[in-house]
Enzyme design. Structure first.
Site, PDB file in Angstrom:
ATOM      1  N   HIS A 217      -9.560   1.043   4.723  1.00  0.00           N
ATOM      2  CA  HIS A 217      -8.283   1.302   5.401  1.00  0.00           C
ATOM      3  C   HIS A 217      -8.514   2.286   6.546  1.00  0.00           C
ATOM      4  CE1 HIS A 217      -4.188   2.406   6.320  1.00  0.00           C
ATOM      5  NE2 HIS A 217      -3.827   1.303   5.684  1.00  0.00           N
TER       6      HIS A 217
ATOM      7  N   GLY B 211       2.935  -1.320   4.258  1.00  0.00           N
ATOM      8  CA  GLY B 211       2.983   0.109   3.969  1.00  0.00           C
ATOM      9  C   GLY B 211       4.413   0.544   3.693  1.00  0.00           C
ATOM     10  N   GLY B 212       5.044   1.118   4.703  1.00  0.00           N
ATOM     11  CA  GLY B 212       6.370   1.716   4.548  1.00  0.00           C
ATOM     12  C   GLY B 212       7.382   0.837   3.828  1.00  0.00           C
TER      13      GLY B 212
ATOM     14  N   SER C 140       3.380  -2.441  10.203  1.00  0.00           N
ATOM     15  CA  SER C 140       4.828  -2.504  10.420  1.00  0.00           C
ATOM     16  C   SER C 140       5.454  -3.850  10.026  1.00  0.00           C
ATOM     17  CB  SER C 140       5.177  -2.150  11.870  1.00  0.00           C
ATOM     18  OG  SER C 140       4.752  -0.818  12.155  1.00  0.00           O
TER      19      SER C 140
ATOM     20  N   ASN D 215       0.875  -1.180   0.000  1.00  0.00           N
ATOM     21  CA  ASN D 215       0.000   0.000   0.000  1.00  0.00           C
ATOM     22  C   ASN D 215       0.911   1.227   0.000  1.00  0.00           C
ATOM     23  OD1 ASN D 215      -1.745   2.075   0.485  1.00  0.00           O
ATOM     24  ND2 ASN D 215      -2.389   1.378   2.520  1.00  0.00           N
ATOM     25  N   TRP D 216       0.940   1.910  -1.120  1.00  0.00           N
ATOM     26  CA  TRP D 216       1.861   3.052  -1.259  1.00  0.00           C
ATOM     27  C   TRP D 216       1.269   4.346  -0.710  1.00  0.00           C
ATOM     28  CZ3 TRP D 216       3.918   1.949  -6.963  1.00  0.00           C
ATOM     29  CH2 TRP D 216       4.614   0.737  -6.937  1.00  0.00           C
ATOM     30  N   LYS D 217       0.046   4.284  -0.237  1.00  0.00           N
ATOM     31  CA  LYS D 217      -0.597   5.436   0.413  1.00  0.00           C
ATOM     32  C   LYS D 217      -0.434   6.701  -0.441  1.00  0.00           C
ATOM     33  CE  LYS D 217      -0.027   3.056   4.766  1.00  0.00           C
ATOM     34  NZ  LYS D 217       0.076   3.110   6.214  1.00  0.00           N
TER      35      LYS D 217
ATOM     36  N   GLU E  87      -6.840   4.646   7.679  1.00  0.00           N
ATOM     37  CA  GLU E  87      -6.525   6.054   7.400  1.00  0.00           C
ATOM     38  C   GLU E  87      -7.689   6.729   6.667  1.00  0.00           C
ATOM     39  OE1 GLU E  87      -2.731   5.342   5.569  1.00  0.00           O
ATOM     40  OE2 GLU E  87      -1.860   4.864   7.521  1.00  0.00           O
TER      41      GLU E  87
ATOM     42  N   GLU F  19      -5.454  -5.140  10.263  1.00  0.00           N
ATOM     43  CA  GLU F  19      -4.451  -4.104  10.493  1.00  0.00           C
ATOM     44  C   GLU F  19      -4.749  -3.388  11.811  1.00  0.00           C
ATOM     45  OE1 GLU F  19      -2.460  -2.912   6.496  1.00  0.00           O
ATOM     46  OE2 GLU F  19      -4.001  -1.471   6.987  1.00  0.00           O
TER      47      GLU F  19
ATOM     48  N   GLY G 186       2.431   2.032  10.825  1.00  0.00           N
ATOM     49  CA  GLY G 186       3.391   3.134  10.725  1.00  0.00           C
ATOM     50  C   GLY G 186       4.075   3.468  12.038  1.00  0.00           C
TER      51      GLY G 186
END
Ligand code: 13P
Length: 252
Positions: A96, A235-236, A214, A10-12, A98, A168, A174
């Site tokens: 998601h 994610g990251g 994470s 997920n590149w957000k 966010e 999640e 994150g």
């Protein structure tokens, strides 16, 4: 049956079309031809066409991070599953945390987005998870089952079986803090048990439940070794081709 592992990035809200195209090409060079696992990436909507082009001929799928339930019409500022499909997406991310936090997405809207995705022929990947306060208050089961009930209510088994879930926990997104393999497995088993109680056995047996929060090369293998963890939503660490490829390889 054995579920095929699925690793998703997920590149957000990172990477415009140029940078996204480069990352996609770098990932494809490393794991674009893997046969034993499925791989998908979710770029920003504006970068989707560039990424679809960069991944053409690879086994890696592309998805939209959010879609309105409407196909098209007077809905300024939104995107739809129908148009995502037209530009080459095969996946749709929904729910998601966010988006729930920043765009006031609730369970009912998540469900309509998922239904719109199914109608358009996309594969929805739906995020679930509890906050730190909810975990501390021992409410994990309540929160997860509420989210599941809202999502699956009245859905026929053949449509339910198309969904992928991603557990999640909000406190692990994150933050660098990952759920332990035991903590994650417990929730994944709860989710599978919930499906098994409500649908014919094939739904629980086939539904892939990914873990997200994470995930990195150093912890992927032990999470993926859990019996009910069928992959990861990253994610990251998915923003770096080497790290993401290492996570994909941990699932092979
Ligand atoms: P991180 O891997 O950066 O914690 O993000 C997880 C996530 O939100 C994936 O959807």
């Amino acid at each position: 049956m054995t579920r095929r592992p699925l690793l998703a990035g997920n590149w957000k809200l990172h990477l415009g079309p140029g940078a996204a195209r480069s990352l996609a090409a770098a990932i494809a060079a490393k794991v674009g031809d893997v046969a034993e696992v499925d791989v998908a990436v979710f770029p920003t909507a504006l970068a989707v066409p560039a990424v679809v082009e960069a991944l053409r001929g690879s086994m890696i799928g592309v998805g939209l991070q959010w879609a309105s339930p409407h196909a098209q019409g007077a809905y300024t500022g939104t995107n739809s599953s129908v148009l995502a499909r037209e530009v080459g997406c095969s996946w749709l991310l929904a729910g998601h945390s966010e988006v729930r936090r920043d765009l006031a997405e609730d369970d009912a809207r998540v469900r309509s987005s998922v239904l719109g995705g199914l109608d358009a022929g996309l594969l929805p990947m739906v995020c679930l998870g509890e906050s730190l306060e909810e975990r501390r208050a021992d409410r994990v089961e309540d929160v997860i089952t509420r989210q599941l009930a809202a999502l699956y209510d009245g859905l026929p088994a053949d449509r339910a079986a198309v969904l992928t879930l991603a557990y999640e926990p909000l406190w692990a997104i994150g933050t660098g803090e990952t759920a332990t393999p035991d903590q994650a497995q417990a929730v994944h088993a709860l989710i599978r048990g919930w499906l098994a109680d409500r649908f014919p056995a094939f739904v629980a047996a086939e539904t892939r439940v990914l873990y997200g929060g994470s995930v990195k090369p150093s912890n992927a293998a032990e999470l993926l070794a859990q019996p009910d963890i069928d992959g990861a939503l990253v994610g990251g660490a998915s923003l770096d081709a080497e790290s993401f490829a290492a996570i994909v390889n941990a699932a092979r």
